[in-house]
Scaffold this motif. Structure first.
Motif, PDB file in Angstrom:
ATOM      1  N   UNK A   1      -7.007  13.049 -14.998  1.00 43.67           N
ATOM      2  CA  UNK A   1      -6.266  12.455 -13.890  1.00 43.67           C
ATOM      3  C   UNK A   1      -5.620  11.171 -14.378  1.00 43.67           C
ATOM      4  N   UNK A   2      -4.370  10.990 -14.084  1.00 41.89           N
ATOM      5  CA  UNK A   2      -3.628   9.785 -14.418  1.00 41.89           C
ATOM      6  C   UNK A   2      -3.268   9.071 -13.130  1.00 41.89           C
ATOM      7  N   UNK A   3      -3.546   7.783 -13.086  1.00 45.92           N
ATOM      8  CA  UNK A   3      -3.097   6.958 -11.965  1.00 45.92           C
ATOM      9  C   UNK A   3      -2.133   5.932 -12.510  1.00 45.92           C
ATOM     10  N   UNK A   4      -0.952   5.865 -11.916  1.00 47.04           N
ATOM     11  CA  UNK A   4       0.016   4.824 -12.219  1.00 47.04           C
ATOM     12  C   UNK A   4      -0.062   3.843 -11.057  1.00 47.04           C
ATOM     13  N   UNK A   5      -0.373   2.599 -11.365  1.00 47.64           N
ATOM     14  CA  UNK A   5      -0.560   1.593 -10.320  1.00 47.64           C
ATOM     15  C   UNK A   5       0.376   0.421 -10.568  1.00 47.64           C
ATOM     16  N   UNK A   6       0.939  -0.078  -9.482  1.00 52.32           N
ATOM     17  CA  UNK A   6       1.788  -1.259  -9.628  1.00 52.32           C
ATOM     18  C   UNK A   6       1.833  -2.038  -8.327  1.00 52.32           C
ATOM     19  N   UNK A   7       2.105  -3.334  -8.439  1.00 52.61           N
ATOM     20  CA  UNK A   7       2.180  -4.170  -7.245  1.00 52.61           C
ATOM     21  C   UNK A   7       3.525  -4.008  -6.542  1.00 52.61           C
ATOM     22  N   UNK A   8       3.536  -4.369  -5.289  1.00 55.02           N
ATOM     23  CA  UNK A   8       4.764  -4.302  -4.489  1.00 55.02           C
ATOM     24  C   UNK A   8       4.693  -5.331  -3.365  1.00 55.02           C
ATOM     25  N   UNK A   9       5.838  -5.648  -2.835  1.00 54.27           N
ATOM     26  CA  UNK A   9       5.935  -6.448  -1.611  1.00 54.27           C
ATOM     27  C   UNK A   9       6.383  -5.570  -0.446  1.00 54.27           C
ATOM     28  N   UNK A  30      -5.300   1.653   2.431  1.00 56.20           N
ATOM     29  CA  UNK A  30      -6.330   0.654   2.697  1.00 56.20           C
ATOM     30  C   UNK A  30      -5.688  -0.686   3.018  1.00 56.20           C
ATOM     31  N   UNK A  31      -6.426  -1.485   3.788  1.00 58.64           N
ATOM     32  CA  UNK A  31      -5.954  -2.815   4.179  1.00 58.64           C
ATOM     33  C   UNK A  31      -7.075  -3.816   4.008  1.00 58.64           C
ATOM     34  N   UNK A  32      -6.700  -4.999   3.561  1.00 62.07           N
ATOM     35  CA  UNK A  32      -7.627  -6.123   3.414  1.00 62.07           C
ATOM     36  C   UNK A  32      -8.852  -5.758   2.582  1.00 62.07           C
ATOM     37  N   UNK A  33      -8.641  -4.998   1.514  1.00 60.09           N
ATOM     38  CA  UNK A  33      -9.735  -4.660   0.604  1.00 60.09           C
ATOM     39  C   UNK A  33      -9.732  -5.674  -0.531  1.00 60.09           C
ATOM     40  N   UNK A  38      -2.957  -1.344   0.294  1.00 66.79           N
ATOM     41  CA  UNK A  38      -2.394  -0.383  -0.643  1.00 66.79           C
ATOM     42  C   UNK A  38      -2.280   1.017  -0.107  1.00 66.79           C
ATOM     43  N   UNK A  39      -1.544   1.817  -0.865  1.00 67.99           N
ATOM     44  CA  UNK A  39      -1.397   3.240  -0.590  1.00 67.99           C
ATOM     45  C   UNK A  39      -1.549   3.997  -1.909  1.00 67.99           C
ATOM     46  N   UNK A  40      -2.074   5.201  -1.802  1.00 65.76           N
ATOM     47  CA  UNK A  40      -2.187   6.098  -2.949  1.00 65.76           C
ATOM     48  C   UNK A  40      -1.531   7.416  -2.544  1.00 65.76           C
ATOM     49  N   UNK A  49      -1.533  10.512  -9.681  1.00 64.66           N
ATOM     50  CA  UNK A  49      -1.159   9.927  -8.406  1.00 64.66           C
ATOM     51  C   UNK A  49      -0.638   8.519  -8.640  1.00 64.66           C
ATOM     52  N   UNK A  50       0.045   7.998  -7.635  1.00 66.47           N
ATOM     53  CA  UNK A  50       0.651   6.682  -7.696  1.00 66.47           C
ATOM     54  C   UNK A  50      -0.047   5.768  -6.709  1.00 66.47           C
ATOM     55  N   UNK A  51      -0.325   4.549  -7.144  1.00 70.08           N
ATOM     56  CA  UNK A  51      -0.942   3.549  -6.270  1.00 70.08           C
ATOM     57  C   UNK A  51      -0.024   2.334  -6.209  1.00 70.08           C
ATOM     58  N   UNK A  52       0.217   1.870  -5.000  1.00 67.10           N
ATOM     59  CA  UNK A  52       1.008   0.666  -4.790  1.00 67.10           C
ATOM     60  C   UNK A  52       0.152  -0.307  -3.993  1.00 67.10           C
ATOM     61  N   UNK A  53       0.022  -1.526  -4.507  1.00 69.18           N
ATOM     62  CA  UNK A  53      -0.810  -2.523  -3.842  1.00 69.18           C
ATOM     63  C   UNK A  53      -0.021  -3.800  -3.578  1.00 69.18           C
ATOM     64  N   UNK A  54      -0.426  -4.479  -2.505  1.00 67.11           N
ATOM     65  CA  UNK A  54       0.139  -5.779  -2.167  1.00 67.11           C
ATOM     66  C   UNK A  54      -1.011  -6.769  -2.081  1.00 67.11           C
TER      67      UNK A  54
END
Length: 126
Positions: A1-9, A30-33, A38-40, A49-54
């Protein structure tokens, strides 16, 4: 499994781009973790899968160049056309690739953060 994760506004704008345009499923939100929202997202049965976090106390900004790409090889002409048409149907217009190689047999779209996704109508040859 590959996860590509990056920050976002722009979590909600990216959700629209990758779920409604790209056709990915929202796998988790998820919120306030630990100070992050973020979203996956991922494809059904896909090994990635792709993960975007703020981060609540951090500004992510935009892509540093126009050559930051996720490339999806779609050798089947029908699947390629459906992917392109789905993006356009939800309001995204193709952009000219920074590297003209990708325009030869592909189409490029820019996400709300300035990162780019290429649908390439060929298979990986190596």
């Amino acid at each position: 499994m590959l996860r590509v994760a990056r920050p976002t506004d722009n979590i909600d704008a990216l959700l629209h781009f990758y779920r409604d345009g790209m056709g990915f499923e929202l796998l988790s939100r998820f919120e306030a973790h630990n100070g992050f929202d973020g979203i996956i997202l991922g494809g059904s049965g896909a090994p990635y899968h792709l993960e975007f976090t703020r981060a609540h106390s951090h500004t992510a900004g935009r892509a540093p160049t126009k050559d930051n790409l996720l490339v999806f090889y779609l050798p089947d002409e029908t699947a390629y056309g459906q992917a392109r048409d789905r993006m356009e149907a939800v309001g995204y217009t193709p952009v000219k690739s920074f590297n003209p190689w990708w325009d030869a047999e592909g189409v490029t779209f820019e996400d709300p953060d300035g990162y780019r996704v290429v649908f390439y109508n060929d298979s990986w040859k190596r």
